[in-house]
Design an enzyme around this catalytic site. Structure first.
Site, short mmCIF file in Angstrom:
data_model
loop_
_atom_site.label_atom_id
_atom_site.label_comp_id
_atom_site.label_asym_id
_atom_site.label_seq_id
_atom_site.Cartn_x
_atom_site.Cartn_y
_atom_site.Cartn_z
N GLU A 86 -3.67 -4.75 9.40
CA GLU A 86 -4.01 -5.75 8.24
C GLU A 86 -5.34 -6.26 8.64
OE1 GLU A 86 -2.55 -5.76 5.66
OE2 GLU A 86 -0.75 -5.18 5.94
N HIS B 296 -8.09 -4.35 -1.06
CA HIS B 296 -7.29 -4.31 0.10
C HIS B 296 -6.33 -3.04 0.35
CE1 HIS B 296 -5.19 -6.34 3.34
NE2 HIS B 296 -4.20 -5.76 2.86
N GLU B 297 -5.71 -2.99 -0.75
CA GLU B 297 -4.42 -1.77 -0.68
C GLU B 297 -5.38 -0.49 -0.83
OE1 GLU B 297 -1.88 -3.38 0.19
OE2 GLU B 297 -2.35 -5.30 -0.71
N GLU C 94 0.73 -1.13 -0.04
CA GLU C 94 -0.09 0.08 -0.01
C GLU C 94 0.77 1.33 0.09
OE1 GLU C 94 0.31 -2.18 2.28
OE2 GLU C 94 0.28 -1.50 4.42
N TYR D 208 -4.09 -10.81 10.05
CA TYR D 208 -5.06 -10.79 9.03
C TYR D 208 -6.40 -11.28 9.43
CZ TYR D 208 -1.50 -9.47 5.62
OH TYR D 208 -0.24 -8.60 4.95
N HIS E 37 -6.29 0.20 2.61
CA HIS E 37 -5.00 0.79 3.70
C HIS E 37 -4.92 2.35 3.77
CE1 HIS E 37 -2.98 -2.67 5.59
NE2 HIS E 37 -2.69 -3.28 4.17
N ASP F 9 9.61 -10.25 9.27
CA ASP F 9 9.41 -11.10 8.42
C ASP F 9 9.33 -12.38 8.69
OD1 ASP F 9 9.62 -8.90 6.47
OD2 ASP F 9 11.66 -9.03 6.07
N1 BES Z 1 0.98 -4.65 3.71
C1 BES Z 1 0.92 -5.73 3.12
C2 BES Z 1 2.07 -6.45 2.81
C3 BES Z 1 3.26 -6.45 3.88
C4 BES Z 1 3.12 -6.80 5.02
C5 BES Z 1 4.75 -6.37 3.25
C6 BES Z 1 4.03 -6.87 6.03
C7 BES Z 1 5.54 -6.61 4.06
C8 BES Z 1 5.16 -6.86 5.62
C9 BES Z 1 -0.22 -5.58 2.03
O1 BES Z 1 -1.17 -4.82 2.48
C10 BES Z 1 -1.01 -6.95 1.97
O2 BES Z 1 -1.35 -7.16 2.97
N2 BES Z 1 -0.78 -7.75 1.16
C11 BES Z 1 -1.50 -8.85 0.75
C12 BES Z 1 -2.84 -8.81 -0.12
C13 BES Z 1 -4.06 -9.39 0.50
C14 BES Z 1 -3.98 -9.68 1.92
C15 BES Z 1 -5.27 -9.13 -0.25
C16 BES Z 1 -0.66 -9.79 0.18
O3 BES Z 1 0.48 -9.60 -0.39
O4 BES Z 1 -0.85 -11.07 -0.07
ZN ZN Z 2 -2.36 -5.22 3.93
#
Ligand code: BES
Ligand code: ZN
Length: 613
Positions: free
Chosen positions: A317, A294-295, A270, A383, A298, A375
């Site tokens: 999340e 989703h994004e 996002e 989520y 955010h 990570d």
């Molecule tokens: N912000 C996250 C991605 C992220 C989280 C990157 C933690 C690094 C560390 C992003 O908004 C996300 O949640 N992406 C999901 C999308 C899905 C839940 C619709 C993904 O990448 O799968």
């Molecule tokens: Zn997210």
């Protein structure tokens, strides 16, 4: 371990003493050295008058000087020894006694900078120019910029980025202009006026073009993919409007999308003004655009109201998944569909907790992050446990209408701020303060939901009509023998939404493997071998591997080599590793592709495949 920040165990910084109020970057992108070099100016505000030092996060960064911009005086600094994951603490002695003043740090990133991936031209779709992109969340910004790398600190930023003129440069900000330099390069100026956390600073440089997809939106990608991308994300403006209808004005000006090369490790990120997405969303039928919803969500939950530390990640999340599902179901005008998505989320949570183990501390909604690499702890738990918690509270407190008013009040109350889970809970109790609501809230098992590992203490009630169709069909497949398969036809799934097909396939994981004859037949009648939806393909591959259907191995290896989205790559490699027929081939395939992959994905796969660094 040296003292970490008082408020955020993932940072060395001391915002409680001295706070970064504005960031200005002046950097040159070097594709031959794989470095960013130049300076960062930090406008500081002294919170404690007696504070003598500002402490910043860095990782792998070479600092060559620190000066006080007002006096041009050189400042003393020490770069501490590197601590795994968290990097090296940079302590700068301040001589300027003013409450507000600016320092300038001259530095260079290392070619191993974990926030950046540098691609050779051959690794891009067009194969013409090199490509650079960043991924700072959660704690990678410190490898790109010396900063207070904690989401509890928010600052606006500006930037001047010099790069070869054959690449276009964009950031998580608005582009103000570009100028040619004497040496034939270009300097691009950016401005982000909204205060935001360091993890949202983002940069991309490559052979990218744009196409308008709405009044405030463009999609950016390599020329080869631009038409497909514009088609796929045509619903962006409707989603933005649905978001605004729920949570108030969109404050970031533009909402653009960038479709990255296949090694991008996430579904989406996002980055303000410019969401980054994986090319695996290009299904050709708009069926994976929920990641964009989703994004977009955010823009309020995460970017406007931000988790104060990575322990509170569910506030980013969980809230965002909850809002994402409201946006998606508004576009479909179907509350039943929202309930289906939420129940599918419960399934994903069950699956994740089973895989991690119910005692695993990372299955807590609010985990203790001291000494933990974010990570490493990343999973679906924040989520889906987070969204389940909100879904449960919504039902408890009177349903969507009542709860959506609260959501808006929550955004209003905390916009521009960073919040802890305690802040969140206090405001919920303050908002729902009638005797009746207080009575309902007194029945909530807060401790169980927030601090205990494993599945949540209560399961919300979901409308199951859309899930039932998937289950019925699955039960038919499970119940019949191999010589009764001719009764299945494509019409079985013709009325299914793509996510119902995914749900139908994923549910087989709860049962004994089905026969190879069955998967072979299923692939043929439902045309699963040629499916373009990556979510369906992912579940299909998993089902075939579970059935030990050998012809699928080539297909699965191809899938994990063609794209690097961790959500797909990790489980498929895990499954291939478990099966003796594919274990060695999975390892060999990883070793053959490792140099092309993103460093975060490599680190995860080395563990899964038990390959030494
Ligand atoms: N912000 C996250 C991605 C992220 C989280 C990157 C933690 C690094 C560390 C992003 O908004 C996300 O949640 N992406 C999901 C999308 C899905 C839940 C619709 C993904 O990448 O799968
Ligand atoms: Zn997210």
């Amino acid at each position: 371990m040296p003292a970490l920040s008082q408020t955020d165990p993932s940072s060395f910084s001391n915002p409680e003493d001295v706070l970064v109020e504005h960031i200005h970057l002046d950097l040159t992108v070097c594709f031959t050295k794989h470095t960013l070099s130049g300076s960062v100016q930090l406008k500081l505000k002294r919170v404690k008058p007696e504070a003598e030092f500002v402490v910043l996060d860095t990782r792998g960064i070479t600092v060559t000087s620190v000066v006080d911009l007002e006096s041009a005086e050189k400042l003393q600094y020490t770069l501490a020894e590197k601590v795994a994951v968290f990097g090296s603490k940079l302590t700068i002695r301040l001589t300027n006694r003013k409450t507000e003043h600016t320092i300038e740090i001259t530095y260079e990133t290392s070619p191993e900078c974990s926030a950046l991936q540098w691609l050779r031209p051959e690794q891009t779709a067009g194969k013409r120019q090199p490509y650079l992109f960043s991924q700072c969340e959660a704690i990678h910004c410190r490898s790109m910029i010396p900063c207070q790398d904690t989401p509890s600190v928010k600052a606006p930023y500006t930037a001047k980025i010099k790069a070869p003129s054959v690449v276009k440069v964009l950031m998580s900000a608005l582009l103000e202009g570009s100028e040619k330099t004497e040496d034939g390069q270009m300097v691009h100026s950016f401005r982000q006026n909204q205060p935001m956390p360091s993890y949202l600073i983002a940069i991309v440089a490559g052979d990218i073009v744009s196409k308008e997809i709405g009044p405030r939106s463009k999609v950016w990608t390599e020329p080869e993919l631009i038409e497909a991308a514009a088609y796929e994300f045509a619903e962006t403006e409707s989603m933005l409007q649905a978001g605004e209808g729920l949570l108030g004005p969109y404050v970031w000006g533009h909402y653009d999308l960038l479709v990255l090369p296949p090694s991008f490790p996430y579904g989406g990120m996002e980055n303000p003004c410019l969401t980054f997405v994986t090319p695996t969303l290009l299904a050709g039928d708009r069926s994976l655009a929920d990641v964009v919803a989703h994004e977009i969500a955010h823009s309020w939950t995460g970017n406007l109201v931000t988790n104060a530390s990575w322990s509170d990640f569910w506030l980013n999340e969980g809230f965002t998944v909850f809002v994402e599902r409201k946006i998606v179901s508004r576009l479909k005008d179907s509350e039943v569909y929202r309930q289906f998505l939420a129940s599918r989320g419960w399934r994903i949570l069950t699956e994740t907790i089973k895989q991690l183990g119910a005692e695993n501390k990372f299955t807590c909604l609010v985990p203790d992050m001291l000494g933990v690499d974010p990570d490493e702890s990343f999973s679906s738990v924040p989520y889906e446990k987070g969204q389940a918690f909100l879904f449960y509270l919504e039902q408890l407190l009177g349903g969507p209408e009542v709860f959506e008013k609260y959501l808006r009040a929550y955004i209003d109350k905390f916009k521009g701020k960073s919040v802890t889970t305690a802040d969140w809970k206090a405001f919920l109790l303050e908002y729902f303060n009638t005797e009746e609501d207080a009575g309902k809230l007194a029945t909530v098992d807060w401790q169980g939901w927030m601090y205990e590992p494993g599945m949540p203490p209560q399961k919300p009630v979901y409308d199951t009509s859309l899930a039932e169709n998937c289950e019925e069909l699955r039960n038919r497949w499970l119940g019949l023998s191999d010589d009764q398969l001719t009764q299945f036809t494509l019409s079985d799934i013709e009325d299914f939404q793509p996510m119902q097909i995914e749900q139908f396939l994923s549910g087989f994981a709860d049962h004994d493997p089905i026969s190879c004859a069955k998967v072979k037949h299923m692939g043929e009648v439902y045309k699963l071998n040629t499916v373009t939806n990556a979510e369906i393909k992912f579940r299909w591959l998993q089902l075939c591997i579970q059935a030990q259907h050998e012809p699928i191995i080539d297909e699965a290896l191809q899938f994990v080599s063609d794209q690097g989205r961790m959500k797909f790559v990790q489980p498929v490699y895990r499954d291939l590793y478990k099966w003796s027929a594919s274990r060695q081939r999975a390892k060999d395939n990883f070793l053959a592709h490792r140099n092309e992959m993103h460093n975060i994905t490599v680190a995860k796969l080395e563990k899964i495949l038990d390959v030494k660094k």
